[in-house]
Scaffold this motif. Structure first.
Motif, mmCIF file in Angstrom:
data_model
loop_
_atom_site.group_PDB
_atom_site.id
_atom_site.type_symbol
_atom_site.label_atom_id
_atom_site.label_comp_id
_atom_site.label_asym_id
_atom_site.label_seq_id
_atom_site.Cartn_x
_atom_site.Cartn_y
_atom_site.Cartn_z
ATOM 1 N N GLN A 119 0.825 -1.206 0.000
ATOM 2 C CA GLN A 119 0.000 0.000 0.000
ATOM 3 C C GLN A 119 0.863 1.260 0.000
ATOM 4 N N PHE A 120 2.040 1.168 0.613
ATOM 5 C CA PHE A 120 2.904 2.342 0.720
ATOM 6 C C PHE A 120 3.827 2.518 -0.487
ATOM 7 N N GLY A 121 4.136 1.422 -1.171
ATOM 8 C CA GLY A 121 5.156 1.545 -2.202
ATOM 9 C C GLY A 121 4.749 1.187 -3.605
ATOM 10 N N GLN A 122 3.500 0.679 -3.809
ATOM 11 C CA GLN A 122 3.087 0.242 -5.131
ATOM 12 C C GLN A 122 1.741 0.845 -5.509
ATOM 13 N N ASP A 123 1.570 1.108 -6.789
ATOM 14 C CA ASP A 123 0.279 1.581 -7.287
ATOM 15 C C ASP A 123 -0.676 0.409 -7.402
ATOM 16 N N GLU A 124 -1.956 0.692 -7.197
ATOM 17 C CA GLU A 124 -2.984 -0.348 -7.293
ATOM 18 C C GLU A 124 -3.543 -0.413 -8.714
ATOM 19 N N ASP A 125 -3.688 -1.615 -9.231
ATOM 20 C CA ASP A 125 -4.328 -1.797 -10.536
ATOM 21 C C ASP A 125 -5.840 -1.663 -10.425
ATOM 22 N N THR A 126 -6.381 -2.076 -9.297
ATOM 23 C CA THR A 126 -7.806 -1.924 -9.007
ATOM 24 C C THR A 126 -7.942 -1.371 -7.591
ATOM 25 N N PRO A 127 -9.039 -0.686 -7.283
ATOM 26 C CA PRO A 127 -9.209 -0.141 -5.931
ATOM 27 C C PRO A 127 -9.088 -1.210 -4.848
ATOM 28 N N LEU A 128 -8.364 -0.869 -3.807
ATOM 29 C CA LEU A 128 -8.175 -1.729 -2.636
ATOM 30 C C LEU A 128 -7.526 -3.063 -2.978
ATOM 31 N N GLN A 129 -6.736 -3.079 -4.044
ATOM 32 C CA GLN A 129 -5.973 -4.285 -4.376
ATOM 33 C C GLN A 129 -5.057 -4.678 -3.224
ATOM 34 N N HIS A 130 -4.502 -3.650 -2.530
ATOM 35 C CA HIS A 130 -3.606 -3.900 -1.399
ATOM 36 C C HIS A 130 -4.311 -3.653 -0.054
#
Length: 411
Positions: free
Chosen positions: A73-84
């Protein structure tokens, strides 16, 4: 032996005091400049410290003293909402609240999408929160400009930033539609009602920000996950120790402090440290030059006197020490007066508030507060007095070591 040394010191200190009274106008000017320099350093430093404190509290209040989320959640972009996003939120909250330093745990869902009034659509930055707990714990982190705050037991209601509400011509009671991508990547829309409008004090944020309750956000995104948990502590100074305990408790998650999330705070602190550090250095150099000039003039005027004292058996070290004590008197009085002046102004600003204009990027000002930090006062006084004594001793050193005959013949 110690009593003799103490008596001797007082005698030399009295001698230095009487010497400063020989030219009272020059001494008064020197003390005044030292006082103004000291006051300027203390006021600038106090302003910087109060700014740091206010920004730190604002940052911690916005995110929580600690933020718990999955590392991605802190270091990667999400492909879909709330992926992380995180699941089993109730269990995580119970674990966190078991720590004695934790006061409250606030879940949050962050998502983006479109918001429409039927005729116009615009991009939104939305947050799903637990409204009752959020407003109770964070305090007045926004200003209500219309309508009412949303509550935790209501569904399908939103609050809009006043810039966004103005763009959509929305008022309390207006119906809008939220359009987002769900956690599975599909599109979903939900009709909501505006309950209130607010201002965060940052116009660019007010043009995009939407608040809704956590259940409505999860319904819209078709998920039970949350983006992060904001952990609020009873004391800010317990942040680091609590972070270490919670990280050991939750090895599968990442626990970050408010400082890790406070990019604006770190940037302002770095900038202010450089600005006020340079200002303090310049003022300190000016004060040293003023004291040096005053002592140089006094030494030139008293060259024959120095020769006479040398002829009578006074050691060069004693004379250098005497002039250093004169620097102590001038610098000490100047810094003391300056400290009292800065203290008086700082207290006066608490009694008679002065509003500062809005800083860049904000629409509201803030009260001018000068923090009274004992450590800053002590460090400044010690530094200024030490520099004044050192400057006086260095100026006196050359004249004191002149041959006695040359000193007696000086005109």
């Amino acid at each position: 032996m110690n009593t003799h040394r103490l008596t001797s010191f007082y005698a030399w200190l009295k001698f230095a005091w009487l010497n400063t009274l020989r030219n009272r106008r020059r001494s008064a000017v020197t003390i005044s400049i030292a006082a103004l320099g000291t006051a300027a350093i203390l006021l600038a430093g106090g302003f910087a410290l109060s700014t740091y404190t206010a920004l730190a509290e604002s940052s911690a209040r916005g995110t929580g003293h600690l933020v718990v989320a999955r590392a991605a959640q802190f270091g990667q972009d999400e492909d879909t909402p709330l992926q992380h996003g995180m699941e089993q939120v109730a269990e995580l909250k119970a674990q966190l609240l078991a720590d004695p330093a934790v006061r409250s745990v606030l879940p949050g869902v962050d998502f983006n999408g479109l918001i429409s009034n039927g005729d116009k659509s615009t991009v939104m930055i939305a947050a799903g929160i637990d409204p009752d707990a959020e407003f109770a714990v964070k305090g007045p982190f926004l200003t209500l400009t219309g309508g009412q705050l949303i509550t935790s037991d209501e569904r399908g209601l939103v609050m809009l930033g006043e810039g966004l509400a103005r763009s959509l011509k929305a008022t309390p009671g207006s119906s809008l539609t939220l359009l987002v991508s769900t956690a599975e990547g599909a599109l979903n829309a939900l009709d909501v009602t505006v309950k209130g409008t607010f201002s965060t004090g940052v116009p660019d944020i007010d043009k995009r920000l939407v608040y809704t309750d956590l259940a409505t956000a999860q319904k819209l995104l078709v998920t039970e996950r949350v983006s992060r948990l904001g952990v609020f502590l009873a004391r800010m100074d317990a942040t680091d120790a609590t972070q270490q305990r919670l990280q050991a408790l939750l090895p599968g998650l990442k626990v970050r402090t408010w400082l890790d999330e406070a990019f604006f705070y770190r940037s302002v602190r770095e900038l202010y440290n450089r600005i006020f550090g340079a200002l303090g250095l310049i003022i300190g150099v000016i004060v040293v030059f003023v004291v040096t000039n005053a002592m140089a003039m006094a030494i030139i005027e008293r060259t024959r006197e120095i020769g006479t004292l040398r002829a009578m058996g006074t050691l060069p070290g004693q004379l250098v020490g005497s002039f250093a004590l004169e620097g102590l008197v001038l610098g000490g009085l100047g810094t003391l007066v300056g400290a009292l002046l800065a203290l008086g102004i700082s207290v006066a600003l608490l009694v008679f508030p002065v509003a500062m204009p809005p800083p860049p990027g904000r629409s509201v000002g803030y009260p001018l507060i000068i923090e009274i930090a004992p450590s800053l006062y002590a460090l400044t006084l010690i530094a200024m007095v030490s520099l004044a004594m050192l400057a006086s001793a260095l100026v006196a050193r050359r004249t004191v070591h002149r041959p006695v005959v040359d000193a007696l013949a000086h005109v």
